[in-house]
Design a protein around this motif. Structure first.
Motif, PDB file in Angstrom:
ATOM      1  N   ILE A  64      36.729   0.317  -0.407  1.00 45.29           N
ATOM      2  CA  ILE A  64      35.920   0.637   0.779  1.00 45.29           C
ATOM      3  C   ILE A  64      35.173   1.954   0.508  1.00 45.29           C
ATOM      4  O   ILE A  64      35.765   2.937   0.061  1.00 45.29           O
ATOM      5  CB  ILE A  64      36.799   0.691   2.047  1.00 45.29           C
ATOM      6  N   LEU A  66      31.358   4.406   1.417  1.00 42.62           N
ATOM      7  CA  LEU A  66      30.091   4.679   2.097  1.00 42.62           C
ATOM      8  C   LEU A  66      29.240   5.552   1.197  1.00 42.62           C
ATOM      9  O   LEU A  66      29.770   6.361   0.421  1.00 42.62           O
ATOM     10  CB  LEU A  66      30.351   5.513   3.350  1.00 42.62           C
ATOM     11  N   ARG A  71      29.078   9.877   5.097  1.00 43.45           N
ATOM     12  CA  ARG A  71      30.521  10.098   5.292  1.00 43.45           C
ATOM     13  C   ARG A  71      30.796  11.130   6.372  1.00 43.45           C
ATOM     14  O   ARG A  71      29.964  11.998   6.632  1.00 43.45           O
ATOM     15  CB  ARG A  71      31.154  10.561   3.969  1.00 43.45           C
ATOM     16  N   GLY A  72      31.958  11.018   6.988  1.00 41.89           N
ATOM     17  CA  GLY A  72      32.396  12.020   7.964  1.00 41.89           C
ATOM     18  C   GLY A  72      31.728  11.900   9.318  1.00 41.89           C
ATOM     19  O   GLY A  72      31.744  12.835  10.109  1.00 41.89           O
ATOM     20  N   LYS A  73      31.123  10.743   9.603  1.00 43.93           N
ATOM     21  CA  LYS A  73      30.394  10.581  10.876  1.00 43.93           C
ATOM     22  C   LYS A  73      30.882   9.380  11.674  1.00 43.93           C
ATOM     23  O   LYS A  73      30.198   8.896  12.564  1.00 43.93           O
ATOM     24  CB  LYS A  73      28.895  10.406  10.584  1.00 43.93           C
ATOM     25  N   GLY A  74      32.044   8.860  11.285  1.00 43.34           N
ATOM     26  CA  GLY A  74      32.587   7.718  12.022  1.00 43.34           C
ATOM     27  C   GLY A  74      32.258   6.362  11.432  1.00 43.34           C
ATOM     28  O   GLY A  74      32.788   5.345  11.860  1.00 43.34           O
ATOM     29  N   GLY A  76      32.960   5.306   8.448  1.00 46.28           N
ATOM     30  CA  GLY A  76      34.091   4.814   7.654  1.00 46.28           C
ATOM     31  C   GLY A  76      35.065   4.061   8.547  1.00 46.28           C
ATOM     32  O   GLY A  76      35.577   2.997   8.182  1.00 46.28           O
ATOM     33  N   LYS A  77      35.281   4.626   9.754  1.00 44.08           N
ATOM     34  CA  LYS A  77      36.161   3.974  10.716  1.00 44.08           C
ATOM     35  C   LYS A  77      35.575   2.624  11.134  1.00 44.08           C
ATOM     36  O   LYS A  77      36.289   1.631  11.241  1.00 44.08           O
ATOM     37  CB  LYS A  77      36.290   4.894  11.950  1.00 44.08           C
ATOM     38  N   THR A  99      45.948   3.953  -1.556  1.00 41.83           N
ATOM     39  CA  THR A  99      45.166   5.143  -1.883  1.00 41.83           C
ATOM     40  C   THR A  99      46.058   6.153  -2.603  1.00 41.83           C
ATOM     41  O   THR A  99      47.276   6.016  -2.631  1.00 41.83           O
ATOM     42  CB  THR A  99      44.501   5.739  -0.618  1.00 41.83           C
ATOM     43  N   GLN A 106      41.460   9.946   3.449  1.00 39.30           N
ATOM     44  CA  GLN A 106      41.675   8.495   3.521  1.00 39.30           C
ATOM     45  C   GLN A 106      43.021   8.194   4.184  1.00 39.30           C
ATOM     46  O   GLN A 106      43.118   7.295   5.024  1.00 39.30           O
ATOM     47  CB  GLN A 106      41.641   7.878   2.106  1.00 39.30           C
ATOM     48  N   LYS A 112      45.040   6.594  11.334  1.00 43.01           N
ATOM     49  CA  LYS A 112      44.372   6.604  12.644  1.00 43.01           C
ATOM     50  C   LYS A 112      43.944   5.198  13.056  1.00 43.01           C
ATOM     51  O   LYS A 112      43.806   4.903  14.240  1.00 43.01           O
ATOM     52  CB  LYS A 112      43.153   7.536  12.617  1.00 43.01           C
TER      53      LYS A 112
END
Ligand SMILES: CC(C)(COP(=O)(O)OP(=O)(O)OC[C@H]1O[C@@H](n2cnc3c(N)ncnc32)[C@H](O)[C@@H]1OP(=O)(O)O)[C@@H](O)C(=O)NCCC(=O)NCCS
Length: 155
Positions: A64, A66, A71-74, A76-77, A99, A106, A112
């Motif tokens: 997985i 991006l 990255r870091g902006k939601g 990935g979720k 991982t 990660q 989460k």
């Protein structure tokens, strides 16, 4: 971001998939038996992952990734939740992901999103990679295996 399953004859987003694991050979083998998804924005590929069936009831999220600027902006979720819903929609009960012990972000993201640590493959990265890997000032040695159990799964 539009996330879709790539057809077997479409080119793989190899540059993105390689961001998660540097073995092109392994990625080609995962894509041959699994399902590769791409996230697109204004015609550009900005994210990717592969779903690799392991058994009749378990499937693994592989590679997985991006594009760096996203990255870091939601996103990935969003990508991970998409992978989870696709896996459950296909009828799998357990979704796995692995991982490194040094991949702090990660590990946070996966937990989460409902994954729990299931096992540790000690020294995996020492056995499989020729050069030492460092991340967040920590040597990456062990593979942390995490699992997400869908409704109806036991355990
Ligand atoms: C892995 C990857 C897809 C995640 O995407 P992302 O855009 O960074 O993730 P998001 O921003 O959507 O979410 C990250 C979540 O983890 C949390 N997180 C990250 N680092 C954290 C930390 N140190 N402590 C606590 N939470 C942390 C964030 O707060 C966020 O959760 P929130 O939405 O509740 O705030 C992306 O970083 C990537 O492409 N990395 C390179 C490839 C890679 O390593 N792939 C995984 C191989 S195992």
């Amino acid at each position: 971001m539009d996330i879709r399953l790539l057809r077997k004859n479409e080119p793989l987003p190899m540059d993105l998939l390689l961001e998660a694991d540097p073995s092109e050979e392994l990625i080609l083998s995962y894509a041959a038996t699994g399902f590769c998804y791409a996230a697109e924005h204004q015609g550009e590929r900005v994210g990717a992952y592969i779903l690799l069936p392991l058994t009749d009831t378990a499937i693994e999220i592989k590679n997985i990734a991006l594009e760096t600027s996203r990255r870091g902006k939601g996103y990935g979720k969003e990508l991970l939740n998409h992978a989870l819903s696709e896996a459950l929609r296909m009828g799998y009960e357990t979704v796995e992901i692995g991982t490194g012990n040094s991949s702090i972000g990660q590990l946070a993201l996966y937990q989460k999103c409902g994954f729990r640590i299931a096992a540790i493959d000690r020294d995996f990265f020492i056995r499989h990679y020729p050069e030492p890997i460092f991340e967040n000032g920590i040597q990456c040695r062990d593979m942390i295996r995490l699992e997400y159990k869908g409704k109806g799964a036991s355990g």
